[in-house]
Design a protein around this motif. Structure first.
Motif, short mmCIF file in Angstrom:
data_model
loop_
_atom_site.label_atom_id
_atom_site.label_comp_id
_atom_site.label_asym_id
_atom_site.label_seq_id
_atom_site.Cartn_x
_atom_site.Cartn_y
_atom_site.Cartn_z
N ALA A 308 34.37 44.65 36.23
CA ALA A 308 34.94 43.32 35.61
C ALA A 308 35.47 42.62 36.73
O ALA A 308 36.10 42.95 37.79
N GLY A 309 35.45 41.11 36.68
CA GLY A 309 35.98 40.38 37.24
C GLY A 309 35.25 39.53 38.38
O GLY A 309 34.02 40.05 38.98
N ALA A 310 35.69 38.49 39.09
CA ALA A 310 35.11 38.02 40.17
C ALA A 310 36.04 37.33 40.93
O ALA A 310 36.27 36.10 41.10
N VAL A 311 36.66 38.22 41.53
CA VAL A 311 38.09 37.83 42.22
C VAL A 311 38.11 36.94 43.31
O VAL A 311 38.45 35.94 43.52
N LEU A 312 36.78 37.21 44.19
CA LEU A 312 36.65 36.24 45.39
C LEU A 312 36.16 34.94 44.86
O LEU A 312 36.81 33.95 45.51
N GLY A 313 35.26 34.71 43.92
CA GLY A 313 34.86 33.39 43.60
C GLY A 313 35.94 32.67 42.83
O GLY A 313 36.19 31.51 43.08
N PRO A 563 18.79 37.71 29.89
CA PRO A 563 20.26 36.93 30.37
C PRO A 563 20.73 37.86 31.55
O PRO A 563 21.64 37.02 32.29
N VAL A 564 20.14 38.83 32.24
CA VAL A 564 20.63 39.39 33.54
C VAL A 564 19.94 38.43 34.77
O VAL A 564 20.55 38.30 35.59
N LEU A 565 19.17 37.60 34.44
CA LEU A 565 18.40 36.90 35.46
C LEU A 565 19.29 35.42 35.43
O LEU A 565 19.38 34.51 34.68
N THR A 566 20.03 35.40 36.68
CA THR A 566 20.84 34.26 36.90
C THR A 566 20.62 33.74 38.24
O THR A 566 19.95 34.32 39.11
N ARG A 567 21.55 32.70 38.28
CA ARG A 567 21.24 31.90 39.81
C ARG A 567 21.93 32.76 40.79
O ARG A 567 21.34 32.80 41.96
N GLU A 568 23.06 33.40 40.52
CA GLU A 568 23.56 34.02 41.34
C GLU A 568 22.59 35.56 41.98
O GLU A 568 22.62 36.01 43.21
N THR A 598 26.27 32.20 36.38
CA THR A 598 26.95 33.56 35.87
C THR A 598 28.37 32.86 35.75
O THR A 598 28.92 32.11 36.65
N LEU A 599 28.92 33.32 34.52
CA LEU A 599 30.35 32.68 34.30
C LEU A 599 31.28 34.07 33.84
O LEU A 599 30.82 34.49 32.84
N ARG A 600 32.12 34.45 34.65
CA ARG A 600 32.97 35.55 34.55
C ARG A 600 34.27 35.17 34.03
O ARG A 600 34.89 34.25 34.46
N ARG A 601 34.47 35.47 32.53
CA ARG A 601 35.80 35.03 32.02
C ARG A 601 36.91 35.67 32.57
O ARG A 601 36.73 36.68 32.41
N SER A 602 37.80 34.90 33.08
CA SER A 602 39.21 35.65 33.44
C SER A 602 40.40 34.50 33.36
O SER A 602 39.87 33.31 33.24
N GLY A 603 41.67 34.90 33.59
CA GLY A 603 42.60 33.75 33.62
C GLY A 603 43.13 33.84 35.21
O GLY A 603 44.26 33.24 35.29
#
Length: 610
Positions: A308-313, A563-568, A598-603
Motif C-alpha cells: 500500500a501507498g505511493a509515498v515518493l509520488g 486493469p494491471v496495464l497502466t502508464r506507470e 495509476t491512482l493510489r488513494r491516500s491522504g
C-alpha cells in the motif's frame, strides 16, 4: 450467514473482493450492522489493491467495485440500507477518529485501517517536521559545490545537492539518466568536505538488486571524483537492503531497529524510494535517530510499491508549486543557478526540501528509448505512435496476434539468453556468467497465462532445451545448470532477500549450487535445497524488475487489456532498457495502457498540507 455476508461472498466469487476482506468484515460487524460490514470489506479490499484509505466521496453505489458489477453493487447498497456514511461511521463502535484504539479510523472524510492511518500520520509528521539546517557557512558550501559541480547557469544536479545539504530531510526525483547517483557522489564529497568530525553514512535500497546497483554505480561515480584517497575512504563502501538495515526478524513483522533501538547513523541515503511502501517507510522513520539526516532518491513516475501507498509520488506532488521565493533566493546564492520562486501561502512547506531533476544524460533526442519514455509518461498516444514511426534503431515493436509471432518471441528470448549459457558451457567464472545474464531480460505484466511469467518461463525452458543450451534431467526437471532463480521471500539467516537473483552452476567440486551476487560485489553459493521460496527468472514481472537495468529489455503485454496495464507499468518497463528495447504488444492494448494512469488513494498529500 447474514444476507450481507452472503452478498460479500458473491463478490468474492466474482473476484471483486478477497476472502480475507469478507472475514475481516464479519469480524468487525455483526449481522445487524450490514452497512458497517460492507464498509469494512471495502476498506480491506482497498488496502489489498495498494490504496491507503477509502475516500467517502468515492464510496457510492455507482462507484462500488469501480462500476464493474452494477447489479451486485445495487444489491449490496440496498442490503446496507443506502447508508449515509457521515452519520453511520462516526456512531459505530469499531470506528474512531484515532483518539482511541479501533480497527477502523475515520479522518478527514477518509476511512482507514488503523495501521494504515497510523503509518500515514507517522510519515506525514516526519516530513512536516523537516526544518532548514542552521549554522552552515554559505561561502564554504558554495565553494564546495562549485568545485564538484562546476559553474553553469542551469544545473539541477547542483541544485539538488544544495537542497539536500541544507535540509535534514530531502527528496531527489529524476528519470533514468538524470544522474541521481552522480549527484549523490558529488553531494557526499561536498558534505564530507564541510563536516569536521566522523560522519556515519549508510546507503540502502528496497531490494538486493537495487542495493547492488547503487553500490556499483556509486563506486564508479566515486572514481570520477576529484578527491584524495583519504577522502574516498570516508565514503560508504556498499549499500544494503532496507530489510537488512532494519534487521528484519524472519517469520514476523518485527524489526531489530526501531524507536527504542535506533540505527547508528548520521546520514541515510535511500535509493529507489518509489518502491518503498507506506508501512516500510513508517518502520524506517521510527528507526532513525532524532538528529539523523535522510535523502530519498527515486523516480516518482515509476510504478509505486507492490504494497500500500505511493509515498515518493505523494511527496513529490508537493513540488509542483515550485520553491518559495525565500528558498529560491537561497538556492541561487548557493549554486549560482537560476531558480524560480513564488509566494503561495497554501503551498506545503515540504516543497522546499524536494528537487526534481529535469535533464537526462543517457537519453537524448536521438534515443528512441528516451523519446518513447517521455511520450508514455505524458500519456500522449499520438506522440507514442510518432516515436514508433520515426525508425529509431534502439526500439522495435512486434505484434503478438498469431502463433508464428509467439514463436518469434520465444526465438528472441533464446537469442537473448544464449550468451550467458554459452559462457557457462565454456567454464566461465560465476561473476562472468551472472554479469552476462544481466544484459538481457524479458519482462511481463502478468504472472499467469501464455503472456505471463509462469507460462513464458516454461516455454523458454523448453526452447532452450530444444536448442541444447540447457540440459534438464526430464521435461519436469526443476534444477539444471544455468537455471536463473529469483528469491520470493526474505531469509535473513541466509542473507537472501525478495528480488535477489542467482544462477545454478556447478561449484569446484562438481556440486550444483546457486550463485548470488551480493551488494559488496562478492558471490554467495547456496545449496538449492536451502533456498527460501523462489521462481525461475527467465521472465519476471515489471514490478520485480524495479531497481534493475538491462542492456536489452524485452517487454511482452497480454493480447487483451486488463486493469494491471497502466502508464506507470509501461514507463517502468521502458526505462529498464539501457541500449535496446523490444516490444511484443498489441498496439491497441499498449495505447490503452498508456492512457490508464495509476491512482493510489491516500491522504498523505492533504496531511502534508495540514
Amino acid at each position: 450467514m447474514s444476507g450481507m455476508a452472503e452478498l460479500l461472498m458473491a463478490a468474492c466469487d466474482q473476484r471483486l473482493l478477497r476472502s480475507l476482506d469478507v472475514q475481516f468484515a464479519r469480524m468487525i460487524a455483526g449481522a445487524d450492522q450490514p452497512a458497517l460490514m460492507l464498509a469494512a470489506a471495502c476498506v480491506s479490499a482497498e488496502a489489498g489493491e495498494g490504496h491507503v484509505c477509502l475516500p467517502l466521496s468515492g464510496f457510492t453505489e455507482p462507484l462500488l467495485f469501480g462500476g464493474r458489477h452494477p447489479e451486485l453493487a445495487r444489491q449490496l447498497w440496498q442490503m446496507a440500507g443506502e447508508p449515509d456514511w457521515d452519520t453511520l461511521l462516526p456512531a459505530a463502535e469499531a470506528v474512531s477518529d484515532g483518539s482511541r484504539a479501533t480497527p477502523l479510523v475515520l479522518h478527514q472524510q477518509r476511512l482507514y485501517l488503523h495501521r494504515m492511518w497510523q503509518s500515514e500520520g507517522q510519515v506525514a509528521r516526519f516530513i512536516i517536521k523537516d526544518a532548514p539546517l542552521v549554522g552552515f557557512d554559505e561561502g564554504r558550501l558554495r565553494a564546495a559545490l562549485d568545485r564538484h559541480f562546476g559553474q553553469q547557469p542551469e544545473d539541477w544536479q547542483k541544485i539538488a545537492a544544495a537542497v539536500a545539504i541544507t535540509r535534514q530531510i530531502a527528496v531527489i526525483s529524476g528519470g533514468p539518466g538524470t544522474g541521481k547517483t552522480t549527484t549523490v557522489a558529488k553531494l557526499l564529497a561536498s558534505l564530507l568536505e564541510l563536516s569536521a568530525g566522523v560522519l556515519r553514512i549508510r546507503l540502502a535500497a528496497p531490494t538486493g538488486k537495487a542495493a547492488a546497483r547503487l553500490t556499483e554505480s556509486l563506486g564508479k561515480a566515486l572514481q570520477r571524483l576529484d578527491v584524495s584517497e583519504a577522502e574516498k575512504q570516508r565514503f560508504p563502501a556498499e549499500a544494503t537492503t532496507l530489510h537488512r538495515l532494519l534487521g528484519a526478524v524472519p517469520g514476523s513483522q518485527r524489526m531489530r531497529y526501531h524507536a527504542g533501538n535506533p540505527l547508528h547513523l548520521d546520514l541515510l541515503i535511500v535509493d529507489e524510494a518509489s518502491m518503498v511502501d507506506l508501512p516500510m517507510m513508517a518502520n524506517l522513520i521510527a528507526a532513525l535517530p532524532p538528529q539523523a539526516r535522510v535523502i530519498f532518491l527515486g523516480d516518482r513516475d515509476q510504478l509505486a510499491s507492490v504494497e500500500a501507498g505511493a509515498v515518493l509520488g505523494d511527496i513529490c506532488r508537493c513540488a509542483e508549486t515550485g520553491y518559495s521565493s525565500r528558498r529560491a533566493e537561497e538556492l541561487m546564492r548557493l549554486t549560482g543557478c537560476v531558480v524560480d520562486g513564488n509566494e503561495n501561502p497554501s503551498a506545503p512547506a515540504v516543497r522546499d526540501s524536494i528537487c526534481l531533476l529535469r535533464k537526462s544524460y543517457r537519453f537524448d533526442a536521438s534515443s528512441g528509448i528516451g523519446q518513447l519514455a517521455l511520450a508514455v509518461n505524458a500519456g500522449d498516444i499520438r506522440l507514442v505512435e510518432k516515436v514508433f514511426a520515426a525508425g529509431f534503431g534502439d526500439i522495435e515493436r512486434f505484434s503478438l496476434s498469431s502463433s508464428e509471432e509467439y514463436l518469434h518471441l520465444l526465438d528472441s528470448c533464446v537469442a537473448g539468453y544464449q550468451d550467458y549459457l554459452l559462457l557457462l558451457g565454456q567454464g566461465a567464472m560465476p561473476e562472468q556468467v551472472i554479469e552476462a545474464f544481466g544484459r538481457f531480460q524479458l519482462l511481463c505484466a502478468l504472472r499467469e497465462g501464455p503472456f505471463g511469467v509462469m507460462g513464458l518461463n516454461e516455454r523458454i525452458e523448453a526452447s532452450l532445451q530444444k536448442k541444447r543450451l540447457i540440459q534438464r534431467a526430464s521435461a519436469s526437471g526443476k534444477w539444471y545448470v544455468g537455471r536463473p532463480v529469483m528469491i520470493a521471500r526474505n531469509d535473513s539467516t541466509l542473507g537472501l532477500f525478495n528480488g535477489d537473483i542467482g544462477i545454478a552452476m556447478n561449484d569446484e567440486e562438481g556440486s550444483l549450487k546457486v550463485f548470488f551476487p551480493l551488494p559488496d560485489g562478492t558471490i554467495k553459493a547456496v545449496q538449492p535445497s536451502r533456498l527460501p521460496p523462489h521462481d525461475t527468472a527467465f521472465a519476471m514481472t515489471v514490478h520485480k524488475s524495479q531497481g534493475s537495468e538491462f542492456d536489452h529489455t524485452l517487454l511482452v503485454l497480454p493480447g487483451q487489456f486488463t486493469p494491471v496495464l497502466t502508464r506507470e507499468l509501461v514507463y517502468t518497463a521502458i526505462t529498464r532498457a539501457k541500449q535496446r528495447l523490444t516490444l511484443y504488444v498489441d498496439s491497441g492494448v499498449f495505447n490503452n495502457a498508456v492512457k490508464m494512469r495509476t491512482l493510489r488513494r491516500s491522504g498523505l498529500v492533504e496531511r502534508l498540507q495540514e
